[in-house]
Design a protein around this motif. Structure first.
Motif, short mmCIF file in Angstrom:
data_model
loop_
_atom_site.label_atom_id
_atom_site.label_comp_id
_atom_site.label_asym_id
_atom_site.label_seq_id
_atom_site.Cartn_x
_atom_site.Cartn_y
_atom_site.Cartn_z
N TRP A 196 0.87 -1.17 0.00
CA TRP A 196 0.00 0.00 0.00
C TRP A 196 0.90 1.22 0.00
CZ3 TRP A 196 -4.61 0.24 3.88
CH2 TRP A 196 -5.38 1.38 3.65
N VAL A 197 0.81 2.01 -1.06
CA VAL A 197 1.68 3.17 -1.18
C VAL A 197 0.86 4.45 -1.33
CG1 VAL A 197 3.68 1.96 -2.11
CG2 VAL A 197 1.95 2.77 -3.66
N ARG A 198 1.42 5.50 -0.78
CA ARG A 198 0.85 6.85 -0.86
C ARG A 198 1.99 7.83 -1.11
NH1 ARG A 198 -2.81 6.79 4.64
NH2 ARG A 198 -4.56 5.61 3.81
N PRO A 199 1.66 9.00 -1.65
CA PRO A 199 2.73 9.99 -1.84
C PRO A 199 3.24 10.51 -0.49
CG PRO A 199 0.61 10.88 -2.55
CD PRO A 199 0.38 9.46 -2.15
N ALA A 200 4.44 11.07 -0.50
CA ALA A 200 5.04 11.62 0.72
C ALA A 200 4.46 13.02 0.95
CB ALA A 200 6.55 11.68 0.57
N LEU A 201 3.26 13.04 1.51
CA LEU A 201 2.56 14.30 1.80
C LEU A 201 2.10 14.32 3.25
CD1 LEU A 201 0.31 14.50 -1.39
CD2 LEU A 201 2.25 15.98 -0.85
N THR A 202 1.97 15.50 3.78
CA THR A 202 1.48 15.62 5.15
C THR A 202 -0.02 15.82 5.20
OG1 THR A 202 1.94 17.99 5.10
CG2 THR A 202 3.66 16.55 6.01
N ARG A 203 -0.63 16.01 4.04
CA ARG A 203 -2.09 16.17 4.00
C ARG A 203 -2.61 15.60 2.68
NH1 ARG A 203 -3.08 20.32 0.54
NH2 ARG A 203 -1.37 21.73 0.17
N THR A 204 -3.90 15.30 2.65
CA THR A 204 -4.55 14.82 1.44
C THR A 204 -4.66 15.96 0.43
OG1 THR A 204 -5.76 13.14 2.67
CG2 THR A 204 -6.68 13.79 0.54
N VAL A 205 -4.42 15.66 -0.84
CA VAL A 205 -4.49 16.68 -1.89
C VAL A 205 -5.94 17.09 -2.10
CG1 VAL A 205 -4.05 17.16 -4.32
CG2 VAL A 205 -2.43 15.78 -3.02
N GLU A 206 -6.17 18.39 -2.03
CA GLU A 206 -7.50 18.99 -2.26
C GLU A 206 -7.42 19.90 -3.48
OE1 GLU A 206 -10.18 18.20 -0.53
OE2 GLU A 206 -9.13 17.01 0.98
N HIS A 207 -8.56 20.18 -4.09
CA HIS A 207 -8.60 21.06 -5.26
C HIS A 207 -7.97 22.41 -4.99
CE1 HIS A 207 -11.33 18.38 -7.43
NE2 HIS A 207 -12.02 18.27 -6.32
N SER A 208 -8.31 22.98 -3.88
CA SER A 208 -7.92 24.37 -3.61
C SER A 208 -6.50 24.52 -3.06
CB SER A 208 -8.91 25.00 -2.63
OG SER A 208 -8.91 24.27 -1.42
N MET A 209 -5.86 23.43 -2.69
CA MET A 209 -4.55 23.53 -2.05
C MET A 209 -3.48 22.80 -2.84
SD MET A 209 -5.56 23.07 1.94
CE MET A 209 -6.41 21.51 1.79
#
Length: 192
Positions: A89-102
């Motif tokens: 199970w892989v996810r990008p190295a981000l501290t938050r979920t990608v949202e449209h506005s951010m």
């Protein structure tokens, strides 16, 4: 009673050695992989798809579940979560979920790094689930043509599941199965 049945002709020159020499017992090729597309009207966690992928992994099928726009603590392509020996199970190295506005350069780099990881490692998996791939394309984080090229040139045995919202209609011609789920609001209306 046996005398009523016609006798089978003797197999002329057919021995196990003969069949092996003529490759008659060669390994049967695995069936061609399929592309399954599950469209959702809203962003959601694809519980039924994850459950099916986990069942496949429990049967020894190598599975990669890639959440392209989700975050997780201490995650990234270099830190996959291993749920058993066959489920990655892989996810990008981000501290938050990608949202449209951010959307920023950090999100773009993380999703592209995740996609590059997937391209390099994809040949080692029998099943790849790409969650929110359509939204990643819609947001301009991935190129539709690059994803289509990946789908077309994947190993012939490999199954791929695309799930999420905003999956390009052009992928329909590549799909073995295309499923569209209704929103939960519609389901509530049916119950009334």
């Amino acid at each position: 009673m046996d005398s009523l049945l016609p006798k089978a002709p003797a197999a002329i020159g057919c021995t196990v050695d003969h069949c092996q020499q003529n490759n008659l017992f060669a390994t049967v090729p695995s069936p061609p992989g399929e592309i399954h597309i599950h469209c959702y009207p809203d962003r959601c966690f694809p519980t039924s798809i994850v459950a099916a992928a986990l069942r496949s992994a429990a049967q020894g099928i190598n599975v990669m579940f890639a959440q392209l726009l989700a975050n997780g603590p201490e995650q990234g392509p270099d830190l996959p979560i291993h749920l058993g020996p066959c489920f990655f199970w892989v996810r990008p190295a981000l501290t938050r979920t990608v949202e449209h506005s951010m959307l920023g350069e950090t999100e773009r780099r993380a999703v592209v790094a995740m996609w590059q990881y997937l391209l390099v490692r994809s040949g080692t998996f029998d099943l790849i689930v790409l969650d929110e791939i359509g939204l990643a394309i819609h947001l301009g984080l991935l190129c539709e043509q690059d994803v289509a090229r990946f789908l077309i040139t994947r190993p012939p045995h490999q199954d791929v599941v695309l799930c999420g919202s905003a999956i390009p209609a052009s992928f329909e011609r590549l799909a073995s199965h295309w499923t569209e789920s209704r929103s939960s609001e519609y389901s509530e209306e049916l119950r009334l």
